[in-house]
Scaffold this active site. Sequence first.
Site, PDB file in Angstrom:
ATOM      1  N   ALA A  20       0.803  -1.224   0.000  1.00  0.00           N
ATOM      2  CA  ALA A  20       0.000   0.000   0.000  1.00  0.00           C
ATOM      3  C   ALA A  20       0.832   1.268   0.000  1.00  0.00           C
ATOM      4  O   ALA A  20       0.715   2.104  -0.911  1.00  0.00           O
ATOM      5  CB  ALA A  20      -0.949  -0.015   1.196  1.00  0.00           C
ATOM      6  N   ALA A  21       1.665   1.464   1.010  1.00  0.00           N
ATOM      7  CA  ALA A  21       2.405   2.713   1.114  1.00  0.00           C
ATOM      8  C   ALA A  21       3.419   2.866  -0.019  1.00  0.00           C
ATOM      9  O   ALA A  21       3.513   3.923  -0.657  1.00  0.00           O
ATOM     10  CB  ALA A  21       3.109   2.801   2.469  1.00  0.00           C
ATOM     11  N   CYS A  54      -6.080  -6.729   4.822  1.00  0.00           N
ATOM     12  CA  CYS A  54      -7.273  -6.770   5.679  1.00  0.00           C
ATOM     13  C   CYS A  54      -8.306  -7.778   5.175  1.00  0.00           C
ATOM     14  O   CYS A  54      -9.162  -8.231   5.938  1.00  0.00           O
ATOM     15  CB  CYS A  54      -7.919  -5.389   5.762  1.00  0.00           C
TER      16      CYS A  54
END
Length: 464
Positions: A20-21, A54
């Site tokens: 993600a980052a 998640c």
Amino acid sequence: MNMSRTRDTRERLVVIGGDAAGMSAASQARRMRDPDELEIVAFERGHFTSYSACGIPYWVGGDVAGPDQLIARTPEEHRERGIDLRMRTEVTEIDVERQRVRARDLDSGAESWTSYDKLVIATGARPIRPDMPGADAPGVHGVQTLDDGQALIDTLAHTRGRRAVVVGAGYIGVEMAEALINRDYEVTVLNRGSEPMSTLDPDMGRLVHDAMEGLGITMVNDTEVTKVLTGEDGRVRAVATQDAEYPADVVVLGIGVRPETTLAKAAGLPLGEHGGLLTDLAMRVRGHENIWAGGDCVEVLDLVSGQERHIALGTHANKHGQVIGTGVGGGYATFPGVVGTAVSKVCDLEIARTGLREKDARRVGLQFVSVTIESTSRAGYYPGASPMTVKMLAERRTGRLLGVQIVGREGAGKRVDIAAVALTAGMTVERMTALDLGYAPPFSPVWDPVLVAARKATAKVRAS
């Protein structure tokens, strides 16, 4: 080992970590600067990029068909956008002084150095594995990456027995327990705390406990795992605590995660109390103008307590990446901090929190009042109205909102966003009572449950 840099007029951005980052930063930087101005090289040691960790419990539990549905952007899609993404390649060293990183191809074993003008560290977090006998035995799984999820699913597919033990009762532990129940496993959760979901106060955690037992999950609280027992074949056969043994054909570790900052620490970069990298508001690593960091490997400012925290959430990681990419691209953006909002579920029970728990407030020296109210998700007379419990903390005398916890059925969890906005704005509970929230019987009582709690908290502050 040869330097892989061919010097030209372009700057080179190196990104460590392809989730993600890291890839949000790379993509944002690419949007802001053309390939003839900025070369972007990204290293990812796994098989997947830009995915939703998640969603792994829902994949394991069968709600999501497969890993492809959890991937936002494939390596090929990143490459088509002008990012030199090198998969199955692990960065093993950061040389800050010479501005270069050493990487190893995990398939061939070949190593090489790559120089950088700008560096983004997005190495994520690693699951906590207890330091005890048997923790690395076959059949014991952490769940942090898609590779981890696939390994667990493979184990479940080839395991004859149907007994599962989950160690830890945080978000991952609770979600994985439900996933295993959905796969018809007999599930026992071993928890060192007094109640599941230590991100809640124990009185709210008890509601989660009751819901888990209602699903057929065996909850064992106030217990410490001492070792994993193995059979003659070396595979897990049971989990031992101080006073009992729990048979297991598969074990899932849901103890939590720590920032993966091994590289950063070896390079001498600044780490905080929780082991995460320390950055400024622009997500630059403190003291280093050309190094940024984001995602689960950093610590962030808690806007309520004023202290640094480590919170591993994809929402934060994506925002960090946008801020970093904007800075690398020559723009300006900041990440001011968080209030600690999170939401989860057990079957149809929704669990949400934001801000401080009671012990958080005590730890930072805040005096507070707390109230707990019972309400419903809709007008009481409207079909489908379900019970909801809201707990609210406010600072004594000032009435500043400090935290909210919500446990209830459909419509409960996302109500925490009202409190998250109020916390970010620094509102008092009295001001909250005047919020102009949407109302109709299918959606809420006349007084929304969060506002009922705010009214009760206001009265308690006035009396304190």
